[in-house]
Design a protein around this motif. Structure first.
Motif, PDB file in Angstrom:
ATOM      1  N   LEU B 334      37.055  34.781  30.190  1.00  0.00           N
ATOM      2  CA  LEU B 334      36.137  35.664  30.915  1.00  0.00           C
ATOM      3  C   LEU B 334      36.549  35.659  32.381  1.00  0.00           C
ATOM      4  CD1 LEU B 334      32.786  34.657  29.192  1.00  0.00           C
ATOM      5  CD2 LEU B 334      34.094  36.755  28.893  1.00  0.00           C
ATOM      6  N   PRO B 335      36.486  36.821  33.021  1.00  0.00           N
ATOM      7  CA  PRO B 335      37.064  36.921  34.376  1.00  0.00           C
ATOM      8  C   PRO B 335      36.328  36.047  35.390  1.00  0.00           C
ATOM      9  CG  PRO B 335      35.907  38.937  33.783  1.00  0.00           C
ATOM     10  CD  PRO B 335      35.946  38.107  32.543  1.00  0.00           C
ATOM     11  N   ASP B 336      37.134  35.546  36.233  1.00  0.00           N
ATOM     12  CA  ASP B 336      36.614  34.715  37.319  1.00  0.00           C
ATOM     13  C   ASP B 336      36.954  35.435  38.621  1.00  0.00           C
ATOM     14  OD1 ASP B 336      35.705  32.776  38.966  1.00  0.00           O
ATOM     15  OD2 ASP B 336      37.412  31.430  38.645  1.00  0.00           O
ATOM     16  N   ALA B 337      35.968  36.252  39.120  1.00  0.00           N
ATOM     17  CA  ALA B 337      36.255  37.063  40.302  1.00  0.00           C
ATOM     18  C   ALA B 337      36.009  36.261  41.570  1.00  0.00           C
ATOM     19  CB  ALA B 337      35.385  38.302  40.292  1.00  0.00           C
ATOM     20  N   ARG B 338      36.850  36.462  42.501  1.00  0.00           N
ATOM     21  CA  ARG B 338      36.626  35.820  43.802  1.00  0.00           C
ATOM     22  C   ARG B 338      35.769  36.743  44.658  1.00  0.00           C
ATOM     23  NH1 ARG B 338      39.455  38.297  47.736  1.00  0.00           N
ATOM     24  NH2 ARG B 338      41.474  39.271  47.257  1.00  0.00           N
ATOM     25  N   PRO B 339      35.125  36.234  45.693  1.00  0.00           N
ATOM     26  CA  PRO B 339      34.282  37.097  46.530  1.00  0.00           C
ATOM     27  C   PRO B 339      35.110  38.159  47.240  1.00  0.00           C
ATOM     28  CG  PRO B 339      33.831  34.780  46.937  1.00  0.00           C
ATOM     29  CD  PRO B 339      35.060  34.828  46.096  1.00  0.00           C
ATOM     30  N   ASN B 510      27.624  48.263  44.855  1.00  0.00           N
ATOM     31  CA  ASN B 510      28.465  49.129  44.028  1.00  0.00           C
ATOM     32  C   ASN B 510      29.588  49.743  44.852  1.00  0.00           C
ATOM     33  OD1 ASN B 510      27.008  48.632  41.753  1.00  0.00           O
ATOM     34  ND2 ASN B 510      25.815  50.528  41.830  1.00  0.00           N
ATOM     35  N   SER B 511      29.233  50.127  46.084  1.00  0.00           N
ATOM     36  CA  SER B 511      30.258  50.739  46.931  1.00  0.00           C
ATOM     37  C   SER B 511      31.378  49.754  47.229  1.00  0.00           C
ATOM     38  CB  SER B 511      29.618  51.219  48.249  1.00  0.00           C
ATOM     39  OG  SER B 511      28.605  52.152  47.974  1.00  0.00           O
ATOM     40  N   LEU B 512      30.972  48.521  47.540  1.00  0.00           N
ATOM     41  CA  LEU B 512      31.986  47.505  47.817  1.00  0.00           C
ATOM     42  C   LEU B 512      32.889  47.268  46.579  1.00  0.00           C
ATOM     43  CD1 LEU B 512      29.786  44.971  49.852  1.00  0.00           C
ATOM     44  CD2 LEU B 512      31.823  46.151  50.704  1.00  0.00           C
ATOM     45  N   LEU B 513      32.217  47.109  45.432  1.00  0.00           N
ATOM     46  CA  LEU B 513      32.997  46.833  44.212  1.00  0.00           C
ATOM     47  C   LEU B 513      33.891  48.015  43.832  1.00  0.00           C
ATOM     48  CD1 LEU B 513      30.291  45.071  42.004  1.00  0.00           C
ATOM     49  CD2 LEU B 513      32.348  44.044  42.971  1.00  0.00           C
ATOM     50  N   TRP B 514      33.327  49.212  43.945  1.00  0.00           N
ATOM     51  CA  TRP B 514      34.132  50.380  43.575  1.00  0.00           C
ATOM     52  C   TRP B 514      35.306  50.558  44.531  1.00  0.00           C
ATOM     53  CZ3 TRP B 514      35.223  55.094  46.031  1.00  0.00           C
ATOM     54  CH2 TRP B 514      35.839  56.049  45.219  1.00  0.00           C
ATOM     55  N   ALA B 515      35.045  50.284  45.816  1.00  0.00           N
ATOM     56  CA  ALA B 515      36.098  50.490  46.811  1.00  0.00           C
ATOM     57  C   ALA B 515      37.267  49.527  46.597  1.00  0.00           C
ATOM     58  CB  ALA B 515      35.539  50.338  48.222  1.00  0.00           C
ATOM     59  N   VAL B 516      36.943  48.344  46.186  1.00  0.00           N
ATOM     60  CA  VAL B 516      38.009  47.341  46.044  1.00  0.00           C
ATOM     61  C   VAL B 516      38.493  47.219  44.591  1.00  0.00           C
ATOM     62  CG1 VAL B 516      37.125  46.013  47.985  1.00  0.00           C
ATOM     63  CG2 VAL B 516      36.406  45.418  45.676  1.00  0.00           C
ATOM     64  N   GLU B 517      37.949  48.061  43.753  1.00  0.00           N
ATOM     65  CA  GLU B 517      38.245  47.888  42.324  1.00  0.00           C
ATOM     66  C   GLU B 517      39.743  47.883  42.039  1.00  0.00           C
ATOM     67  OE1 GLU B 517      36.105  49.581  38.402  1.00  0.00           O
ATOM     68  OE2 GLU B 517      37.124  51.074  39.607  1.00  0.00           O
ATOM     69  N   SER B 518      40.438  48.737  42.733  1.00  0.00           N
ATOM     70  CA  SER B 518      41.877  48.834  42.450  1.00  0.00           C
ATOM     71  C   SER B 518      42.713  47.927  43.325  1.00  0.00           C
ATOM     72  CB  SER B 518      42.334  50.286  42.639  1.00  0.00           C
ATOM     73  OG  SER B 518      42.081  50.698  43.955  1.00  0.00           O
ATOM     74  N   SER B 519      42.079  47.128  44.114  1.00  0.00           N
ATOM     75  CA  SER B 519      42.862  46.224  44.971  1.00  0.00           C
ATOM     76  C   SER B 519      43.472  45.122  44.113  1.00  0.00           C
ATOM     77  CB  SER B 519      41.963  45.601  46.041  1.00  0.00           C
ATOM     78  OG  SER B 519      41.441  46.623  46.839  1.00  0.00           O
ATOM     79  N   PRO B 520      44.730  44.909  44.243  1.00  0.00           N
ATOM     80  CA  PRO B 520      45.381  43.902  43.385  1.00  0.00           C
ATOM     81  C   PRO B 520      44.927  42.501  43.751  1.00  0.00           C
ATOM     82  CG  PRO B 520      46.925  44.739  45.014  1.00  0.00           C
ATOM     83  CD  PRO B 520      45.696  45.577  45.146  1.00  0.00           C
ATOM     84  N   GLY B 521      44.742  41.710  42.687  1.00  0.00           N
ATOM     85  CA  GLY B 521      44.442  40.310  42.903  1.00  0.00           C
ATOM     86  C   GLY B 521      43.092  40.032  43.482  1.00  0.00           C
ATOM     87  N   LEU B 522      42.251  41.018  43.447  1.00  0.00           N
ATOM     88  CA  LEU B 522      40.958  40.787  44.064  1.00  0.00           C
ATOM     89  C   LEU B 522      39.967  40.181  43.096  1.00  0.00           C
ATOM     90  CD1 LEU B 522      38.910  41.176  46.335  1.00  0.00           C
ATOM     91  CD2 LEU B 522      38.404  43.423  45.341  1.00  0.00           C
ATOM     92  N   GLN B 523      39.857  40.861  41.995  1.00  0.00           N
ATOM     93  CA  GLN B 523      38.773  40.449  41.122  1.00  0.00           C
ATOM     94  C   GLN B 523      39.056  39.131  40.446  1.00  0.00           C
ATOM     95  OE1 GLN B 523      37.117  43.190  38.435  1.00  0.00           O
ATOM     96  NE2 GLN B 523      35.918  44.111  40.076  1.00  0.00           N
ATOM     97  N   ARG B 524      40.283  38.848  40.103  1.00  0.00           N
ATOM     98  CA  ARG B 524      40.558  37.620  39.369  1.00  0.00           C
ATOM     99  C   ARG B 524      42.004  37.213  39.603  1.00  0.00           C
ATOM    100  NH1 ARG B 524      39.836  40.857  33.873  1.00  0.00           N
ATOM    101  NH2 ARG B 524      38.329  41.842  35.206  1.00  0.00           N
ATOM    102  N   GLN B 525      42.208  35.992  39.415  1.00  0.00           N
ATOM    103  CA  GLN B 525      43.588  35.516  39.454  1.00  0.00           C
ATOM    104  C   GLN B 525      44.260  35.721  38.094  1.00  0.00           C
ATOM    105  OE1 GLN B 525      42.741  31.515  40.574  1.00  0.00           O
ATOM    106  NE2 GLN B 525      42.986  31.962  42.755  1.00  0.00           N
ATOM    107  N   PHE B 526      43.471  36.052  37.105  1.00  0.00           N
ATOM    108  CA  PHE B 526      43.937  36.232  35.750  1.00  0.00           C
ATOM    109  C   PHE B 526      44.512  37.631  35.584  1.00  0.00           C
ATOM    110  CE2 PHE B 526      43.261  37.227  31.324  1.00  0.00           C
ATOM    111  CZ  PHE B 526      43.700  36.086  30.703  1.00  0.00           C
ATOM    112  N   ARG B 527      45.654  37.701  34.951  1.00  0.00           N
ATOM    113  CA  ARG B 527      46.263  39.017  34.755  1.00  0.00           C
ATOM    114  C   ARG B 527      46.447  39.304  33.265  1.00  0.00           C
ATOM    115  NH1 ARG B 527      51.125  41.369  37.898  1.00  0.00           N
ATOM    116  NH2 ARG B 527      50.467  43.044  36.511  1.00  0.00           N
TER     117      ARG B 527
END
Lengths: 307, 657
Positions: B334-339, B510-527
């Protein structure tokens, strides 16, 4: 194994001096044997006109008065006639098969047949018998006119030399057409290989011989190769009489069959002769001539017992 | 027609012997005999006419020649091949080893094994002087055996080929095969696959192959492509063709997983397959879904999952008569997102007061642990190392093109922003929703919003109006040259009901999450990777975890050169030598629509046992009789034996002639 065309050396000079010497010696040997055999034998009851006295009997009408023994009449006063030994004169007929099978491929058969014919003629001529020589193939040819006396030996030999071998064999026609004279006691010698157009042609033809006067002798001349051929494998056979060709794959098994069939053929002829009281002798060309000849004459031939 | 052992054709010179024997044969021995009557009584006597004898001799010669030639042809192994090796100098074996080749028939023979057996069989039918090469392919081709004349080497290489859980791309493989084939032409490429037709469209997205131009048509001159199908007649396969999992915004321990399950097209048409999807989170079954699928049907599922970050999620798909097991398991943590690291640039608070409701919303997100917020003034701009920037009533002179941005009340035109502030504001009692499905409005109750518009802006281009107040957009979002931008033309502090509602903090999150959604390596270290990809690995060793035989198995793999080919389905984790180096984790899935869509045989009877060579249309030779093809050694041996018997019977049974 003989050659593919085993034309043996055909010695045309087999009636040379040496042969005639051997023939005379054979004749003397035969007479000596006959004299030995004659002891204790009854003479023939027939009377004839020879000088050898045999007996007396009463004179009867129609007897030749020259035979009356006048001395005995003088002493006994009764007429007796003297009887002399009868001297029989045989007519010897010698038929020589001159078909091609007698000369080819084994000339030994021809030689043996001619030697035998000459020997028998010589014996007959020496014995003061009439001798007639015939050649036969598909029919009986013109005979050498009957001869008598030892001086005709040369004629016989010349005739034998002139005989030409060839043509096919028709035993049935030959034996049927051959009718020897009945005027004299006849002795018929048939010298042949007895090969006809059929296996049983010979034994069928032999029945005609029963009508011949006197005694009949069949002398079957054959080569040992014919009795036991040395052939094997792929062969082509040519009948010297008909020029018929036959191709065979001959195996040892077939060879045994052939030999058995050939022996059966000989036995059938032997049986056919015996049942008709005809003398039959096999003349294998590799056996000594003298032995076979003496054996032939010792089988009770009138020719051997006469004279 | 080909001779596999052409050197033995020299034996044909032996036919001179019968001729010599025929013309110079030994004559039979000739014997003249006194009579033939005794020979005629023998049973084996034959008398034939000359013409019949000549004819028999000729027949005997003819039969002898036939026997001799048939025997020599049998020894030379004359074959009427089905076009596989006719007049070719090179044969390139192109072997599919993708995941779908693991499909087994009722005897347990995989398609790969069937293909290998087929290749071995066909190899026996080509002459020794034909060069052969072997290429196996999955995602990419691999030349296992360059062109060689040694069959044993090729067969040995064939024995080393194994199915790999990857999708197959025959396009590049055919290119490579063409290169090898052109080494000596004419050449043939034997393409063995369970889906030769699919090779024309290796792209999973372009599923339609009906109108695809056969790739063989572009084969070079002198190179022929023979398609050999080893597909089963009607395989059934249910597989997971798509998967994604993400954490639910603003909700701890909540995850959304998207799963797509598909049934292959060539499953029996009248059959409905029931598939069971088990969801196991941390070895505890969480959900079980049953799906009824028809051939070709794809079913997408959104699964709501509860669990802890990094907890193992396993999706296990099962169905009766399922042909392929590789696509039935998905294993992922399960994803482990960083802030999210955000910079909030607003005017100096001493000059212009901060909107307390905006600060409250951002603080609430920050306190939730999902946001690291750096507040600054225009003097602090530019700021490095942030994922997103929030421009509040201020815009820089130079627009940051590589950074997602949330723009609140833009005062002027900069970059893609075309806007103007409204100092007095325009109150609106209600707003209209432009796109209710937009992620920004996730869980936002738009129907109760009353706000005061404080800026107008243009939504030209790719910007999409989301809220409209009157005719003007007050909330818009979109991507400009790959940069995600959210624009807000209202101030919460001046609005009546907006500050009192939870919708605004949610909207900001939502705006923050949507804006960074495509940022690489943001949401998780897991690929997440697809099998067959190359992963950059910063450690010499990797531990693989994969689900096999009902349990999780671990294995250790060496990595050389910093690149690792993902050749198995599972999770990998690096074992760094330096404790300071962060661990790398990744998950490799098959997730190939092409592979899961296991193809059936195109024609009846072309299953494993009946795998046949299908010629490319332009290379198809004249069809031969069904039995007069392949290795005809048996036929010539039969001819030789039959004629031998016949000749013996007719010519050697009794007499030669």
């Amino acid at each position: 194994m003989p050659e593919a065309t085993p034309e043996s050396k055909a010695a045309e000079d087999f009636f040379d001096v040496e042969f005639l010497d051997r023939l005379r010696a054979l004749f003397l040997k035969l007479r000596k044997r006959r004299q030995l055999k004659k002891k204790g034998m009854q003479s023939t009851p027939a009377t004839g006109y020879t000088r050898e006295f045999k007996d007396f009997r009463h004179y009867t009408k129609n007897d030749d008065y020259r035979a009356i023994d006048w001395r005995l009449y003088a002493r006994l006063d009764r007429l007796f006639v003297r009887l002399y030994e009868e001297i029989q004169e045989y007519h010897i007929h010698v038929l020589v098969d001159t078909s091609a099978s007698m000369a080819q491929p084994f000339a030994e058969k021809k030689t043996a047949a001619l030697k035998l014919a000459v020997a028998l003629s010589y014996l007959g001529l020496v014995g003061q018998h009439r001798v007639s020589l015939y050649q036969m193939a598909d029919k009986v040819g013109d005979p050498l006119p009957p001869m008598k006396g030892q001086g005709n030996v040369k004629r016989v030999i010349d005739f034998a030399k002139r005989l030409e071998f060839g043509g096919t064999t028709d035993l049935n026609a030959c034996f049927r057409d051959f009718q020897p004279s009945r005027q004299r006691y006849g002795i018929v010698f048939v010298i042949s290989d007895l090969y006809g157009q059929d296996v049983d042609e010979a034994q069928k033809a032999i029945r005609h011989a029963t009508s011949w006067p006197g005694e009949v002798h069949f002398i079957q001349v054959f080569h040992p190769w014919e009795e036991k051929p040395e052939i094997d494998g792929e062969i082509e056979l040519i009948d010297v009489e008909t020029d018929e060709h036959r191709r065979l794959w001959f195996t040892p098994k077939d060879l045994k069959k052939y030999e058995a069939r050939y022996q059966q053929f000989l036995s059938e002829i032997d049986h056919a002769c015996k049942t008709r009281q005809i003398d039959y002798q096999r003349w294998r060309t590799d056996l000594p001539f003298e032995e076979l000849f003496l054996d032939l004459l010792s089988r009770g031939s009138a020719l051997a017992s006469g004279n | 027609m080909t001779f596999l052992n052409p050197s033995l054709l020299g034996l044909l010179g032996l036919v001179l012997i019968p001729f010599v024997l025929y013309f110079f044969r030994r004559k039979s021995k000739r014997f003249s005999v006194s009579t033939l009557v005794f020979f005629k009584t023998l049973a084996r006597e034959h008398q034939e006419s000359a013409w019949l004898r000549r004819m028999k001799k000729f027949l005997s010669l003819l039969m002898t020649l036939i026997i001799l030639c048939a025997a020599i042809f049998a020894l030379s192994r004359l074959i009427f091949s089905s076009g596989t090796a006719d007049d070719v100098r090179t044969v390139v074996v192109l072997l599919d080893r993708s995941a779908s080749m693991a499909v087994e028939d009722e005897n347990g023979t995989s398609r790969l094994d069937a293909a290998i057996a087929q290749v071995k069989d066909e190899l026996l039918k080509i002459p020794e002087d034909v060069g052969v090469a072997l290429i196996a392919y999955d995602v990419r081709p691999e030349i296992l055996q360059p062109r060689t004349f040694k069959r044993r080497e090729l067969i040995s290489r064939l024995g080393e080929v194994a199915v790999r859980p990857m999708s197959g791309d025959s396009g590049a493989a055919l290119d490579a095969a063409n290169v090898l084939a052109k080494l000596e032409t004419p050449a043939a490429i034997w393409h063995l696959s369970d889906d030769p037709a699919g090779s024309f469209s290796s792209d999973p997205e372009s599923e339609s192959t009906e109108n695809a131009e056969p790739e063989v048509a572009s084969a070079d001159a002198g190179v022929r492509v023979d398609e050999i199908s080893v597909a089963l007649p009607n395989p059934i396969n249910v597989g997971i063709t798509a998967f994604n999992v993400r954490s639910v915004p603003l909700e701890h321990g909540q995850f959304d997983a998207y799963v797509q399950v598909a049934l292959n097209d060539d499953a029996p048409k009248d059959e409905t397959v029931i598939a069971k999807l088990e969801v196991i989170v941390g070895s505890i079954p969480s959900q079980i879904r049953e799906l009824e699928l028809k051939p070709g049907q794809r079913e997408g599922l959104v699964l709501k999952l509860n669990g802890a970050e990094n907890q193992m999620l396993r999706l296990q798909l099962s169905s009766e008569k399922d042909a392929l097991s590789t696509d039935n398991v998905v294993l992922a943590p399960l994803p482990d997102a960083r802030p999210i690291v955000a910079a909030w640039i607003r005017p100096d608070p001493e000059k212009e007061p901060v909107d307390p409701y905006l600060q409250l919303a951002l603080n609430s997100i920050h306190e939730d642990g999902q946001l690291e917020l750096y507040a600054g003034t225009p003097d602090d701009w530019p700021i490095e190392g942030v994922d997103v920037v929030i421009f509040d009533r201020w815009l820089p002179d130079t627009w940051p093109e590589n950074l997602p941005a949330i723009v609140l009340n833009p005062p002027r035109n900069v970059g893609p922003i075309v806007a103007q502030q409204l100092p007095n504001g325009i109150p609106h009692d209600e707003i209209r929703v432009g796109n209710e499905e937009h992620p920004l409005l996730f869980r936002v109750a738009s129907n109760r919003i009353a706000l005061t518009q404080t800026a107008v802006f243009s939504v030209a281009g790719s910007m999409e109006p989301i809220w409209l107040a009157g005719q003007e957009p007050v909330l818009a979002a979109g991507e400009v040259k790959g940069q995600r931008i959210v624009m807000m033309g209202f101030t919460p502090g001046q609005s009546e009901r907006l500050p009192l509602l939870a919708s605004f903090p949610i909207l900001m999150a939502n705006s923050l999450l949507w804006a960074v959604e495509s940022s690489p390596g943001l949401q998780r270290q897991f690929r997440e990777y697809s099998t067959g990809e190359l992963a950059e690995i910063n450690a010499p060793d990797v531990t693989w975890s994969r689900w096999e035989d009902g349990r999780l198995k671990k294995s250790r793999t060496k990595v050389e050169g910093g690149l690792m080919e993902l050749n198995q389905v599972g999770i990998f984790e690096t074992i760094p030598t330096d404790p300071k180096t962060p661990k790398q984790m990744g998950s490799a899935f098959l997730l190939s629509a092409n592979e899961s869509n296991v193809r059936g045989a195109r024609e009846a009877g072309t299953g494993a046992a009946g795998a046949e060579l299908n010629q490319a249309p332009e290379a198809e030779p004249a069809k031969r009789a069904g039995w007069l093809r392949g290795d005809l050694t048996w036929l010539f041996l039969a001819i030789a034996v039959i004629f031998l018997i016949v000749e013996s019977y007719f010519f050697h049974r009794h007499a030669v002639y």
